[in-house]
Motif scaffolding. Structure first.
Motif, short mmCIF file in Angstrom:
data_model
loop_
_atom_site.label_atom_id
_atom_site.label_comp_id
_atom_site.label_asym_id
_atom_site.label_seq_id
_atom_site.Cartn_x
_atom_site.Cartn_y
_atom_site.Cartn_z
N HIS A 112 0.85 -1.19 0.00
CA HIS A 112 0.00 0.00 0.00
C HIS A 112 0.89 1.24 0.00
O HIS A 112 1.94 1.25 0.63
N VAL A 158 0.39 5.66 -0.06
CA VAL A 158 -0.37 6.90 -0.14
C VAL A 158 0.63 8.01 -0.41
O VAL A 158 1.62 8.14 0.31
N SER A 175 -7.81 -0.44 -12.46
CA SER A 175 -8.71 0.52 -11.85
C SER A 175 -10.07 -0.13 -11.66
O SER A 175 -10.41 -1.09 -12.36
N PRO A 192 -4.79 12.48 -8.89
CA PRO A 192 -5.70 11.60 -8.14
C PRO A 192 -6.25 10.45 -9.00
O PRO A 192 -6.46 9.35 -8.47
N SER A 195 -4.75 6.89 -8.95
CA SER A 195 -5.00 5.95 -7.86
C SER A 195 -5.56 4.65 -8.44
O SER A 195 -6.53 4.67 -9.20
N ARG A 221 -1.34 -1.12 -3.90
CA ARG A 221 -2.53 -0.27 -3.92
C ARG A 221 -2.07 1.16 -3.71
O ARG A 221 -1.62 1.53 -2.64
N LEU A 222 -2.17 1.97 -4.74
CA LEU A 222 -1.69 3.35 -4.71
C LEU A 222 -2.86 4.32 -4.57
O LEU A 222 -3.85 4.23 -5.31
N THR A 223 -2.73 5.23 -3.64
CA THR A 223 -3.71 6.30 -3.46
C THR A 223 -2.99 7.63 -3.56
O THR A 223 -2.02 7.88 -2.83
N VAL A 224 -3.43 8.46 -4.49
CA VAL A 224 -2.84 9.78 -4.69
C VAL A 224 -3.80 10.83 -4.10
O VAL A 224 -4.97 10.90 -4.49
N THR A 225 -3.29 11.59 -3.16
CA THR A 225 -4.15 12.58 -2.48
C THR A 225 -3.82 14.00 -2.93
O THR A 225 -2.75 14.25 -3.47
#
Lengths: 112, 111
Positions: free
Chosen positions: A10, A12, A38, A83, A86, A108-112
């Motif tokens: 993971h 972020v 996705s 974003p 993600s 699991r990539l999350t771009v904030t």
């Protein structure tokens, strides 16, 4: 154990960060791949490396930069992501053309 | 249980029944086809593959059927078990390293 190991599991990151995804295969394969998964979309091929040489760049934005130092290791360098980037990023390897791809469990990539 | 037509995103099947998952592929020149299973939190796992010079191939509890005339691929799972609950993807390639994946079918096994 899939034979293909991805780290981290993971991640972020902010849009101004730089990070790297790592993949290692222990199967003796000569080809390695990056796929993007996705929600509610088919897996999208990003890059293919065969014997360390890039053979496919599927119109991927330059904010994604792959690196393949040898047939066992593959990196995906990330910078200035959006974003919408993600997703689950999957690495795979195969022995050659028209042979099964063996996937890792993804980052699991999350771009904030 | 059976997903009919071009593609159904979900399939519900009773434990012990046979499952049939269908897939329509896009390129009539494709010569290699493969099925994957993806469980939650994991990457796709290879199930079975078939080349275009065959129309049927069997594995352990699974059978893949290829109909090149109508560009149709199916995966049959015998005696479906709870552990078969997952998303199933078909993929095709044309004598190269590029596998093109379908949208996936979510299989849910009812006890």
């Amino acid at each position: 154990e899939t034979g293909v190991t991805q780290t981290p599991r993971h991640l972020v990151m902010g849009m101004t960060n730089k990070k790297s995804l790592k993949c290692e295969q222990h199967l003796g394969h000569n080809a390695m791949y990056w796929y993007k998964q996705s929600a509610k979309k088919p897996l999208e091929l990003m890059f293919v490396y065969n014997f360390k040489e890039q053979t496919e760049n599927n119109s991927v934005p330059s904010r994604f930069s792959p690196e393949c130092p040898n047939s066992s290791h593959l990196f995906l360098h990330l910078h200035t992501l959006q974003p919408e980037d993600s997703a689950l990023y999957l690495c795979a390897s195969s022995q050659g053309q028209n042979s099964p791809l063996h996937f890792g469990n993804g980052t699991r990539l999350t771009v904030t | 249980g059976e997903s009919v037509g071009l593609h159904l995103p979900t399939l519900s099947v009773q434990e012990g029944d046979n499952s049939i998952i269908n897939c329509a592929y896009s390129n009539s020149a494709s010569d290699y086809f493969i099925w994957y299973k993806q469980e939650s939190g994991k990457g796709p796992q290879f199930i079975i593959d078939i080349r275009s010079n065959m129309d049927k191939r069997q594995g352990q509890r699974v059978t893949v059927l290829l109909n090149k005339t109508v560009k149709h691929l199916s995966l049959q799972i015998a005696a479906t078990q709870p552990g078969d609950s997952a998303v199933y993807f078909c993929a095709e390639s044309l004598n190269d390293y590029k596998l093109s994946f379908g949208a996936g079918t979510t299989v849910t096994v009812r006890a």
